[in-house]
Design a protein around this motif. Structure first.
Motif, PDB file in Angstrom:
ATOM      1  N   LEU A   1       0.792  -1.066   0.062  1.00 42.80           N
ATOM      2  CA  LEU A   1       0.051   0.058  -0.066  1.00 42.80           C
ATOM      3  C   LEU A   1       0.821   1.387  -0.093  1.00 42.80           C
ATOM      4  CD1 LEU A   1      -2.861   1.315   0.234  1.00 42.80           C
ATOM      5  CD2 LEU A   1      -2.406   1.412   2.631  1.00 42.80           C
ATOM      6  N   SER A   2       0.895   1.973  -1.205  1.00 43.36           N
ATOM      7  CA  SER A   2       1.503   3.201  -1.269  1.00 43.36           C
ATOM      8  C   SER A   2       0.570   4.561  -1.476  1.00 43.36           C
ATOM      9  CB  SER A   2       2.457   3.180  -2.141  1.00 43.36           C
ATOM     10  OG  SER A   2       2.357   2.783  -3.609  1.00 43.36           O
ATOM     11  N   THR A   3       0.872   5.500  -1.277  1.00 48.57           N
ATOM     12  CA  THR A   3      -0.310   6.615  -1.465  1.00 48.57           C
ATOM     13  C   THR A   3       0.494   7.844  -1.670  1.00 48.57           C
ATOM     14  OG1 THR A   3      -2.215   7.632  -0.632  1.00 48.57           O
ATOM     15  CG2 THR A   3      -0.453   7.313   0.924  1.00 48.57           C
ATOM     16  N   ASN A   4      -0.003   8.460  -2.662  1.00 49.62           N
ATOM     17  CA  ASN A   4       0.287   9.832  -3.030  1.00 49.62           C
ATOM     18  C   ASN A   4      -0.446  11.028  -2.115  1.00 49.62           C
ATOM     19  OD1 ASN A   4       2.441   9.601  -4.976  1.00 49.62           O
ATOM     20  ND2 ASN A   4       0.718   8.945  -6.592  1.00 49.62           N
ATOM     21  N   LYS A   5      -1.540  10.273  -1.497  1.00 48.77           N
ATOM     22  CA  LYS A   5      -2.389  11.318  -0.691  1.00 48.77           C
ATOM     23  C   LYS A   5      -1.856  11.563   0.594  1.00 48.77           C
ATOM     24  CE  LYS A   5      -5.738   8.196  -0.984  1.00 48.77           C
ATOM     25  NZ  LYS A   5      -7.113   7.780  -0.647  1.00 48.77           N
ATOM     26  N   VAL A   6      -2.494  12.759   1.160  1.00 49.99           N
ATOM     27  CA  VAL A   6      -1.888  13.340   2.550  1.00 49.99           C
ATOM     28  C   VAL A   6      -2.012  12.284   3.667  1.00 49.99           C
ATOM     29  CG1 VAL A   6      -2.083  15.174   4.225  1.00 49.99           C
ATOM     30  CG2 VAL A   6      -2.278  15.921   1.876  1.00 49.99           C
ATOM     31  N   THR A   7      -3.197  11.768   3.520  1.00 51.80           N
ATOM     32  CA  THR A   7      -3.390  10.427   4.691  1.00 51.80           C
ATOM     33  C   THR A   7      -3.818   9.269   3.862  1.00 51.80           C
ATOM     34  OG1 THR A   7      -5.789  11.097   4.667  1.00 51.80           O
ATOM     35  CG2 THR A   7      -4.330  12.162   6.193  1.00 51.80           C
ATOM     36  N   ILE A   8      -3.771   8.113   4.647  1.00 47.36           N
ATOM     37  CA  ILE A   8      -4.118   6.811   4.223  1.00 47.36           C
ATOM     38  C   ILE A   8      -5.499   6.601   4.862  1.00 47.36           C
ATOM     39  CG2 ILE A   8      -3.678   4.373   4.480  1.00 47.36           C
ATOM     40  CD1 ILE A   8      -0.866   4.735   4.473  1.00 47.36           C
ATOM     41  N   GLY A   9      -6.357   6.217   4.122  1.00 49.71           N
ATOM     42  CA  GLY A   9      -7.853   6.052   4.255  1.00 49.71           C
ATOM     43  C   GLY A   9      -8.057   4.886   5.002  1.00 49.71           C
TER      44      GLY A   9
ATOM     45  N   ARG B   1       1.222   8.412   7.855  1.00 48.81           N
ATOM     46  CA  ARG B   1      -0.030   9.252   7.353  1.00 48.81           C
ATOM     47  C   ARG B   1      -1.151   8.925   7.607  1.00 48.81           C
ATOM     48  NH1 ARG B   1       1.744  10.513   0.889  1.00 48.81           N
ATOM     49  NH2 ARG B   1       4.060  11.053   1.130  1.00 48.81           N
ATOM     50  N   MET B   2      -1.174   7.816   8.551  1.00 42.85           N
ATOM     51  CA  MET B   2      -2.525   7.264   9.146  1.00 42.85           C
ATOM     52  C   MET B   2      -3.040   8.158  10.235  1.00 42.85           C
ATOM     53  SD  MET B   2      -2.504   3.151   9.471  1.00 42.85           S
ATOM     54  CE  MET B   2      -2.221   2.354   8.157  1.00 42.85           C
ATOM     55  N   LEU B   3      -4.333   8.484  10.221  1.00 43.46           N
ATOM     56  CA  LEU B   3      -4.818   9.154  11.264  1.00 43.46           C
ATOM     57  C   LEU B   3      -5.285   8.319  12.412  1.00 43.46           C
ATOM     58  CD1 LEU B   3      -7.587  11.457   9.587  1.00 43.46           C
ATOM     59  CD2 LEU B   3      -5.510  12.082  10.160  1.00 43.46           C
TER      60      LEU B   3
ATOM     61  N   LEU C   1       3.597  24.818   2.950  1.00 46.63           N
ATOM     62  CA  LEU C   1       3.394  24.012   1.906  1.00 46.63           C
ATOM     63  C   LEU C   1       2.460  22.685   2.246  1.00 46.63           C
ATOM     64  CD1 LEU C   1       4.300  24.013  -1.118  1.00 46.63           C
ATOM     65  CD2 LEU C   1       6.147  22.545  -0.599  1.00 46.63           C
ATOM     66  N   ALA C   2       3.043  22.067   3.170  1.00 47.52           N
ATOM     67  CA  ALA C   2       2.255  20.728   3.639  1.00 47.52           C
ATOM     68  C   ALA C   2       0.674  20.979   3.863  1.00 47.52           C
ATOM     69  CB  ALA C   2       2.919  20.167   4.584  1.00 47.52           C
TER      70      ALA C   2
END
Length: 391
Positions: free
Chosen positions: A82-90, A120-122, A372-373
């Motif tokens: 599992l890789s992601t370009n998003k800010v968080t992992i859903g 990146r996980m909440l 920026l983030a």
């Protein structure tokens, strides 16, 4: 070449994981946390470890097995990444992984789940994962990747075996570029040992960035121009012009990168479907072909890549003031300069700035990175930053 040969500057970790992969399967921990700074190769270590666990030769033979090739290519049925370009992992993504983790492996000894950037996980998403990490299915191994153990919730951290990676040395990165990257390039695109050494130095231990600098002359040139621009800041108008150039360069780099990726995807699609470069796409394949050429998605990818370029630019700007601090503290012989080509200008700036002034500018860069983030306006953000950097 064994699966471990592509791991750069991590000899103690490699020896540790080799011994574990070749040892008693009943003694292998089933939840791992692989930590290392950006560019240290933590996801590559996870994949190499997965290959060593799944392959009959434990990844040691010079000729990789089919299992090893499939894992490194991302096509092995029992290894999920599992890789992601998003800010968080859903949370839904994690629930899907948990469903997969409970299935028996189809062809290999283990079902392995690798999560890149688990930081990146909440917290609520992490809580969904917690039970699986604490009590994995009998034939499942979890490998989580993060910059440091402190970036992960204590509840996860305490239930995993932690592997800490080092920042690869410039020498190790340069040798990797010459040994593993250069031979893969066409003759006219190959680089010299000098270019490899310079790319490694400017990348500050980040393997992916070093590869980019060595193989993409435009990226290296844009960095050189940025550093010179920072060193020559004297007026607000300089700051505004430099910010504009940086934003334009970032957009250009990102668009070129996405276009190259789209072209590769199209070429792969045509090859897999037996189509020539100029053959028309048959009606029955048109829908699948359109999925790889979605303009909206390509635009989103370009925006994300542009942010990556800008984040890398902040590292380059920070390296200038790191070098200034090194000169001010007479530490050049001990730790060296990153921007050796600009030594005279850095020495001059180290006289014009106080030590507190150099540190304050590093704080300004850290503030810009947080903005920026947080999806701040890049143009306004860099105009403000460069104005704050003027001596």
């Amino acid at each position: 070449m064994s699966v471990w040969d592509a791991i750069v500057g991590q000899k103690p970790v490699v020896e540790q994981l080799k011994a574990i992969a070749g040892g008693d399967p009943k003694a292998i921990a089933q939840s791992w946390l692989i930590c290392g700074p950006p560019g240290s190769g933590r996801s590559n270590v996870a994949k190499a470890f997965a290959a060593a666990l799944e392959s009959p030769d434990h990844g040691l033979n010079d000729e990789p097995t089919k299992a090893t090739r499939d894992i490194l290519a991302g096509t092995h049925p029992d290894v999920t990444v599992l890789s992601t370009n998003k800010v968080t992992i859903g949370i839904d993504e994690v629930r899907d992984l948990i469903g997969i983790s409970e299935q028996m492996p189809g062809t290999a000894p283990w079902r392995i789940i690798i999560i890149e950037d688990v930081d990146r996980m909440l917290e609520r998403t992490t809580n969904v994962l917690l039970k699986e990490i604490e009590e994995p299915a009998e034939h499942t191994i979890w490998m989580l990747c993060a910059p440091s153990a402190q970036d992960v919730l204590p509840t996860i951290r305490s239930r995993t075996r932690i592997v800490n990676l080092a920042v690869p040395s410039n020498k190790a990165v340069a040798e990797f570029l010459m040994r593993n990257v250069n031979p893969t390039l066409p003759d006219k695109e190959r680089f010299t040992e000098h270019v490899a050494a310079r790319a490694a130095r400017l990348a500050e231990g980040h393997i992916g960035v070093a590869r980019l600098y060595a193989t993409n002359e435009r990226v290296m040139t844009d960095r050189d121009e940025l550093v010179v621009g920072v060193l020559n800041l004297t007026r607000a108008s300089d700051a505004v012009l430099l910010a504009g150039n940086l934003i334009d360069n970032a957009k250009g780099q990102a668009e070129a990168d996405v276009e190259r990726q789209a072209a590769r995807a199209e070429a792969d699609f045509r090859r897999l479907n037996g189509l020539g470069e100029k053959d028309r796409i048959p009606p029955n394949l048109r829908g699948a072909y359109n999925q790889i050429a979605k303009k909206d998605e390509l635009k989103r990818q370009a925006t994300r890549r542009s942010r990556d370029v800008l984040d890398r630019a902040l590292n380059s700007v920070a390296s200038v003031y790191r070098d200034v601090a090194v000169v001010q503290n007479n530490a050049e012989d001990a730790v060296g300069l990153i921007n050796l080509e600009n030594r005279a200008a850095i020495a001059e700036l180290s006289i014009r700035l106080t030590r507190d002034g150099a540190v304050r500018r590093l704080d300004e860069i850290a503030t810009a990175r947080r903005r920026l983030a947080g999806n701040g306006n890049p143009t306004l953000l860099f105009e403000a930053l460069f104005c704050a950097l003027i001596p």
